[in-house]
Design a protein around this motif. Structure first.
Motif, PDB file in Angstrom:
ATOM      1  N   ASP A  33     -26.709 -21.270  74.480  1.00  0.00           N
ATOM      2  CA  ASP A  33     -25.426 -21.156  75.167  1.00  0.00           C
ATOM      3  C   ASP A  33     -25.254 -19.746  75.712  1.00  0.00           C
ATOM      4  O   ASP A  33     -25.653 -18.756  75.084  1.00  0.00           O
ATOM      5  CB  ASP A  33     -24.279 -21.485  74.212  1.00  0.00           C
ATOM      6  CG  ASP A  33     -24.267 -22.947  73.798  1.00  0.00           C
ATOM      7  OD1 ASP A  33     -24.862 -23.769  74.527  1.00  0.00           O
ATOM      8  OD2 ASP A  33     -23.670 -23.260  72.754  1.00  0.00           O
ATOM      9  N   LEU A  34     -24.623 -19.655  76.868  1.00  0.00           N
ATOM     10  CA  LEU A  34     -24.440 -18.362  77.529  1.00  0.00           C
ATOM     11  C   LEU A  34     -23.080 -17.773  77.172  1.00  0.00           C
ATOM     12  O   LEU A  34     -22.120 -18.500  76.889  1.00  0.00           O
ATOM     13  CB  LEU A  34     -24.573 -18.535  79.038  1.00  0.00           C
ATOM     14  CG  LEU A  34     -25.913 -19.116  79.518  1.00  0.00           C
ATOM     15  CD1 LEU A  34     -25.930 -19.268  81.026  1.00  0.00           C
ATOM     16  CD2 LEU A  34     -27.084 -18.239  79.055  1.00  0.00           C
ATOM     17  N   ASP A  37     -17.872 -17.472  80.638  1.00  0.00           N
ATOM     18  CA  ASP A  37     -17.243 -18.730  81.035  1.00  0.00           C
ATOM     19  C   ASP A  37     -16.260 -18.445  82.172  1.00  0.00           C
ATOM     20  O   ASP A  37     -15.160 -17.959  81.927  1.00  0.00           O
ATOM     21  CB  ASP A  37     -16.514 -19.360  79.848  1.00  0.00           C
ATOM     22  CG  ASP A  37     -15.959 -20.749  80.174  1.00  0.00           C
ATOM     23  OD1 ASP A  37     -16.424 -21.334  81.165  1.00  0.00           O
ATOM     24  OD2 ASP A  37     -15.070 -21.220  79.452  1.00  0.00           O
ATOM     25  N   PRO A  38     -16.661 -18.742  83.417  1.00  0.00           N
ATOM     26  CA  PRO A  38     -17.927 -19.377  83.808  1.00  0.00           C
ATOM     27  C   PRO A  38     -19.076 -18.374  83.794  1.00  0.00           C
ATOM     28  O   PRO A  38     -18.863 -17.181  84.023  1.00  0.00           O
ATOM     29  CB  PRO A  38     -17.652 -19.873  85.226  1.00  0.00           C
ATOM     30  CG  PRO A  38     -16.663 -18.881  85.766  1.00  0.00           C
ATOM     31  CD  PRO A  38     -15.784 -18.517  84.591  1.00  0.00           C
ATOM     32  N   PRO A  39     -20.286 -18.834  83.535  1.00  0.00           N
ATOM     33  CA  PRO A  39     -21.416 -17.909  83.516  1.00  0.00           C
ATOM     34  C   PRO A  39     -21.858 -17.493  84.919  1.00  0.00           C
ATOM     35  O   PRO A  39     -21.676 -18.228  85.894  1.00  0.00           O
ATOM     36  CB  PRO A  39     -22.516 -18.711  82.819  1.00  0.00           C
ATOM     37  CG  PRO A  39     -22.147 -20.139  83.030  1.00  0.00           C
ATOM     38  CD  PRO A  39     -20.655 -20.190  83.125  1.00  0.00           C
ATOM     39  N   ILE A  41     -25.218 -16.549  86.970  1.00  0.00           N
ATOM     40  CA  ILE A  41     -26.642 -16.828  86.834  1.00  0.00           C
ATOM     41  C   ILE A  41     -27.381 -16.388  88.093  1.00  0.00           C
ATOM     42  O   ILE A  41     -26.918 -16.637  89.218  1.00  0.00           O
ATOM     43  CB  ILE A  41     -26.879 -18.332  86.586  1.00  0.00           C
ATOM     44  CG1 ILE A  41     -26.205 -18.776  85.292  1.00  0.00           C
ATOM     45  CG2 ILE A  41     -28.363 -18.645  86.553  1.00  0.00           C
ATOM     46  CD1 ILE A  41     -26.293 -20.271  85.026  1.00  0.00           C
ATOM     47  N   ARG A  58     -26.863 -28.014  84.274  1.00  0.00           N
ATOM     48  CA  ARG A  58     -26.765 -27.536  82.888  1.00  0.00           C
ATOM     49  C   ARG A  58     -25.461 -26.753  82.671  1.00  0.00           C
ATOM     50  O   ARG A  58     -24.835 -26.848  81.614  1.00  0.00           O
ATOM     51  CB  ARG A  58     -27.975 -26.669  82.571  1.00  0.00           C
ATOM     52  CG  ARG A  58     -27.898 -25.917  81.248  1.00  0.00           C
ATOM     53  CD  ARG A  58     -28.134 -26.791  80.034  1.00  0.00           C
ATOM     54  NE  ARG A  58     -27.943 -26.024  78.799  1.00  0.00           N
ATOM     55  CZ  ARG A  58     -28.887 -25.307  78.195  1.00  0.00           C
ATOM     56  NH1 ARG A  58     -30.119 -25.268  78.703  1.00  0.00           N
ATOM     57  NH2 ARG A  58     -28.630 -24.653  77.091  1.00  0.00           N
ATOM     58  N   TRP A  59     -25.075 -25.935  83.656  1.00  0.00           N
ATOM     59  CA  TRP A  59     -23.860 -25.121  83.542  1.00  0.00           C
ATOM     60  C   TRP A  59     -22.967 -25.421  84.756  1.00  0.00           C
ATOM     61  O   TRP A  59     -22.994 -24.696  85.765  1.00  0.00           O
ATOM     62  CB  TRP A  59     -24.229 -23.639  83.490  1.00  0.00           C
ATOM     63  CG  TRP A  59     -24.957 -23.274  82.237  1.00  0.00           C
ATOM     64  CD1 TRP A  59     -24.426 -23.059  81.000  1.00  0.00           C
ATOM     65  CD2 TRP A  59     -26.379 -23.078  82.090  1.00  0.00           C
ATOM     66  NE1 TRP A  59     -25.394 -22.750  80.092  1.00  0.00           N
ATOM     67  CE2 TRP A  59     -26.613 -22.747  80.727  1.00  0.00           C
ATOM     68  CE3 TRP A  59     -27.468 -23.140  82.962  1.00  0.00           C
ATOM     69  CZ2 TRP A  59     -27.879 -22.497  80.227  1.00  0.00           C
ATOM     70  CZ3 TRP A  59     -28.732 -22.895  82.466  1.00  0.00           C
ATOM     71  CH2 TRP A  59     -28.934 -22.578  81.111  1.00  0.00           C
ATOM     72  N   THR A  61     -19.925 -25.069  85.649  1.00  0.00           N
ATOM     73  CA  THR A  61     -18.913 -24.142  86.159  1.00  0.00           C
ATOM     74  C   THR A  61     -19.521 -22.829  86.649  1.00  0.00           C
ATOM     75  O   THR A  61     -18.793 -21.942  87.119  1.00  0.00           O
ATOM     76  CB  THR A  61     -17.887 -23.823  85.059  1.00  0.00           C
ATOM     77  OG1 THR A  61     -18.542 -23.145  83.968  1.00  0.00           O
ATOM     78  CG2 THR A  61     -17.225 -25.095  84.551  1.00  0.00           C
ATOM     79  N   ALA A  62     -20.826 -22.697  86.554  1.00  0.00           N
ATOM     80  CA  ALA A  62     -21.469 -21.406  86.800  1.00  0.00           C
ATOM     81  C   ALA A  62     -21.425 -20.995  88.270  1.00  0.00           C
ATOM     82  O   ALA A  62     -21.430 -21.832  89.179  1.00  0.00           O
ATOM     83  CB  ALA A  62     -22.919 -21.455  86.329  1.00  0.00           C
ATOM     84  N   ASP A 108     -25.091 -13.463  82.948  1.00  0.00           N
ATOM     85  CA  ASP A 108     -25.252 -14.185  81.698  1.00  0.00           C
ATOM     86  C   ASP A 108     -26.674 -14.706  81.539  1.00  0.00           C
ATOM     87  O   ASP A 108     -27.176 -14.827  80.420  1.00  0.00           O
ATOM     88  CB  ASP A 108     -24.273 -15.360  81.648  1.00  0.00           C
ATOM     89  CG  ASP A 108     -22.829 -14.903  81.668  1.00  0.00           C
ATOM     90  OD1 ASP A 108     -22.301 -14.600  80.590  1.00  0.00           O
ATOM     91  OD2 ASP A 108     -22.245 -14.830  82.763  1.00  0.00           O
TER      92      ASP A 108
END
Length: 272
Positions: A33-34, A37-39, A41, A58-59, A61-62, A108
């Motif tokens: 987990d990163l 929030d949001p991450p 990338i 996978r994420w 909201t990133a 992140d």
């Protein structure tokens, strides 16, 4: 993300998209987990963006940016994948050279899929990238570890033939293009990270006529094809010899052509 002079063909690269994506999904399965929030990338060497899109799955909201130095690859990524994601995040793509790239904000996750092997001395960039991670952030990558395999050894032998040596000898990489898993582990832990490093050999069962040649046309053979682009006769002669050698090294079986492919993986987490 090899040298900018190499010409890339997104359509050729994507001909084996399923096999090429599997190591990335295996890498992501080990990413924890990163912290954000949001991450935030960054994907170094995003190519046509097809695996970068897996990050959004996978994420959801990133905020994700894929970086590459190939205009053709970036054009494909912009058209096929750029924009808001269903989970409320966003996927963007930008031109960058991984040899000098440094994030403009804390990340992140910094991830790289089958790119660092094109960058001599890439481990010297690890300190800058780890420094750019948030506390508990992650740096994850996978690289091919098959430079001693027949696919690459035969390519080098043909390139170093006397009639081609001056033109092609400097275009191809050797086994030292990547480090051993132990060396990557040492480098990452020396930067204060906890690290998970491993290797896997996939046995891809390829279909079609001369499938190993078709595979390397999308990746490892690109520098040769670029160097010979203005000499079709020399290019076709090289391909004819290489095709014959690959058929002997990778004989077709009743269900396809087995193609062993070793890869090295690393997931490093910055100390919180």
């Amino acid at each position: 993300m090899p040298a900018a002079t190499t010409t890339w063909d997104p359509a050729q690269y994507l001909r084996h998209a399923g096999h090429r994506a599997r190591p990335f999904t295996d890498l992501l399965a080990r990413v924890p987990d990163l912290p954000g929030d949001p991450p935030r990338i960054a994907d170094l060497g995003c190519g046509p963006g097809n695996v970068t899109a897996l990050l959004a799955a996978r994420w959801p909201t990133a905020r994700i940016t894929g970086y590459d130095n190939s205009p053709a690859m970036l054009d494909k990524a912009h058209v096929d994948h750029e924009g808001p994601t269903p989970g409320g995040g966003r996927l963007d793509f930008a031109h960058a050279d991984v040899r000098t790239w440094t994030p403009g904000e804390p990340c992140d996750l910094i991830v790289s899929n089958a790119t660092l092997q094109w960058v001599p001395g890439h481990v010297d960039r690890f300190a800058d990238w780890v420094a750019a991670l948030k506390p508990a952030g992650v740096f994850a990558f996978q690289v091919p570890g098959n430079f001693d395999a027949p696919s690459h050894r035969l390519m080098r032998e043909l390139a170093h033939a006397p009639r081609r040596r001056d033109r092609l000898a400097g275009t191809l990489r050797h086994a030292d293009a990547v480090l051993t898993p132990e060396a990557y582990l040492e480098r990452l832990t020396s930067l204060g990270c906890t690290a998970d490093v491993w290797e896997t050999t996939y046995i891809h069962l390829l279909q079609g006529e001369d499938p190993v040649l078709d595979w390397v046309k999308g990746t490892g053979l690109r520098p040769v094809l670029t160097a010979l682009a203005d000499d079709p006769e020399a290019r076709d002669g090289f391909l004819a010899e290489y095709r014959t050698a690959l058929r002997e090294a990778y004989p077709a079986g009743p269900h396809g052509t087995p193609f062993p492919f070793r890869r090295v993986f690393a997931v490093a987490r910055k100390r919180a």
